[in-house]
Design a protein around this motif. Sequence first.
Motif, PDB file in Angstrom:
ATOM      1  N   GLU A  76       0.899  -1.053  -0.070  1.00  0.00           N
ATOM      2  CA  GLU A  76      -0.057   0.012   0.080  1.00  0.00           C
ATOM      3  C   GLU A  76       0.879   1.242  -0.053  1.00  0.00           C
ATOM      4  OE1 GLU A  76      -2.905  -0.099   3.180  1.00  0.00           O
ATOM      5  OE2 GLU A  76      -3.858  -1.814   2.340  1.00  0.00           O
ATOM      6  N   GLU A  77       0.212   2.322  -0.203  1.00  0.00           N
ATOM      7  CA  GLU A  77       0.897   3.688  -0.061  1.00  0.00           C
ATOM      8  C   GLU A  77       0.492   4.696   0.964  1.00  0.00           C
ATOM      9  OE1 GLU A  77       0.921   5.426  -3.992  1.00  0.00           O
ATOM     10  OE2 GLU A  77       2.472   3.854  -4.909  1.00  0.00           O
ATOM     11  N   SER A  78       1.364   5.316   1.527  1.00  0.00           N
ATOM     12  CA  SER A  78       1.211   6.412   2.485  1.00  0.00           C
ATOM     13  C   SER A  78       0.197   7.426   2.017  1.00  0.00           C
ATOM     14  CB  SER A  78       2.226   6.705   3.319  1.00  0.00           C
ATOM     15  OG  SER A  78       3.207   7.846   2.396  1.00  0.00           O
ATOM     16  N   ALA A  79      -0.140   8.394   2.493  1.00  0.00           N
ATOM     17  CA  ALA A  79      -0.858   9.662   2.139  1.00  0.00           C
ATOM     18  C   ALA A  79      -0.124  10.499   1.117  1.00  0.00           C
ATOM     19  CB  ALA A  79      -1.280  10.527   3.321  1.00  0.00           C
ATOM     20  N   TYR A  80       1.258  10.356   1.198  1.00  0.00           N
ATOM     21  CA  TYR A  80       2.397  10.780   0.364  1.00  0.00           C
ATOM     22  C   TYR A  80       2.967   9.937  -0.558  1.00  0.00           C
ATOM     23  CZ  TYR A  80       1.479  14.441   4.067  1.00  0.00           C
ATOM     24  OH  TYR A  80       0.726  15.042   5.060  1.00  0.00           O
ATOM     25  N   GLY A  81       2.421   9.003  -0.918  1.00  0.00           N
ATOM     26  CA  GLY A  81       2.932   8.164  -1.759  1.00  0.00           C
ATOM     27  C   GLY A  81       4.116   7.245  -1.222  1.00  0.00           C
ATOM     28  N   GLN A 167       7.976  12.054   3.513  1.00  0.00           N
ATOM     29  CA  GLN A 167       7.299  13.448   3.064  1.00  0.00           C
ATOM     30  C   GLN A 167       7.169  13.537   1.526  1.00  0.00           C
ATOM     31  OE1 GLN A 167       5.846  15.661   5.627  1.00  0.00           O
ATOM     32  NE2 GLN A 167       5.929  13.568   6.674  1.00  0.00           N
ATOM     33  N   ARG A 170       6.871  17.216  -0.650  1.00  0.00           N
ATOM     34  CA  ARG A 170       5.954  17.898   0.422  1.00  0.00           C
ATOM     35  C   ARG A 170       7.094  18.606   1.143  1.00  0.00           C
ATOM     36  NH1 ARG A 170       3.787  17.102   5.635  1.00  0.00           N
ATOM     37  NH2 ARG A 170       2.038  18.263   6.383  1.00  0.00           N
TER      38      ARG A 170
END
Length: 305
Positions: A76-81, A167, A170
Amino acid sequence: MESRKEFPIKLYCMTTDALNDPETFRKHYLEMPEGRRAKIDRVRMEQDKKLSLAAGILLDRGLQEFNLSGKTIRIEESAYGKPFFPDFPNIHFSLSHSHEMALAVFADTEVGCDIEYRKKPNEKLAGRFFCPEENAWMTAARTETERKERFYRLWTLKESFIKATGQGLRQPLDSFCFRIEETCVLQSEMRGKTRRGNIPVEVPPRSSSAAGSPLPLRSAQNVSASLRTVLNEHPLDVQHRPLDDQRRAAHERNALRLGGAAVEIRRRNSSVEVTQIFDQAEYVFEEYLIGGDGEYCAAVCLRSQ
């Protein structure tokens, strides 16, 4: 709950040479999970497809060390990929590729890696993404060769750092600054609405794992033990070169090849620790030259525990 076990840092790299053969490419492509095949299909350039496939091969090879398979593991990927294994939170990985080389790193902590082929530097990128101190250090180089060397050291260190923190972009590349001399210092200034501050990062002689304390420099050892196995009927050489590590039993650098010459991996005599402002985490950097003539510059960033 199962107790947490540490394992050696493992670095894998391979060239795309063998994937130039259409049958070899197709064989490995068909053995990739659907998600990796989709990544390969999305890119247009043939060489980029080979690089993406090589990254998938390295990912699967690293997972074999844990008796896992790239075909079945959930990513899966975090909110920032940032990709991660939700079912195996203690296995962390990072992938990178450039030109004709792919790189994968596995660790028991957050990790980021970057590899770059050392062509002529794009100084417009330096002006845009490097902080003023970094640009000054790069342009102060006495020769074009040294200038190129400094550019790629800075670039790979920065990329590995933002990948390790999760991050991504970002965290602007010019929001933290490496100063590299006989010792290397990373200063981070979180701009905009975030906190401001400077963080010294010594690249030292090292002798202690305490934050802010010098740690002993580790020189690369040409200790190798060959491990020969078979990957999809193609010979695969894995060269293990363990290094002493203050926290782990071993640090492995592995050159994988599907036929052809082995890849040389050399570790630079430098290392960095950093405490990041927004979460007070400590990070350790390691740098590598990859290829017989050091055609590739690479960096790995690990979150200390």
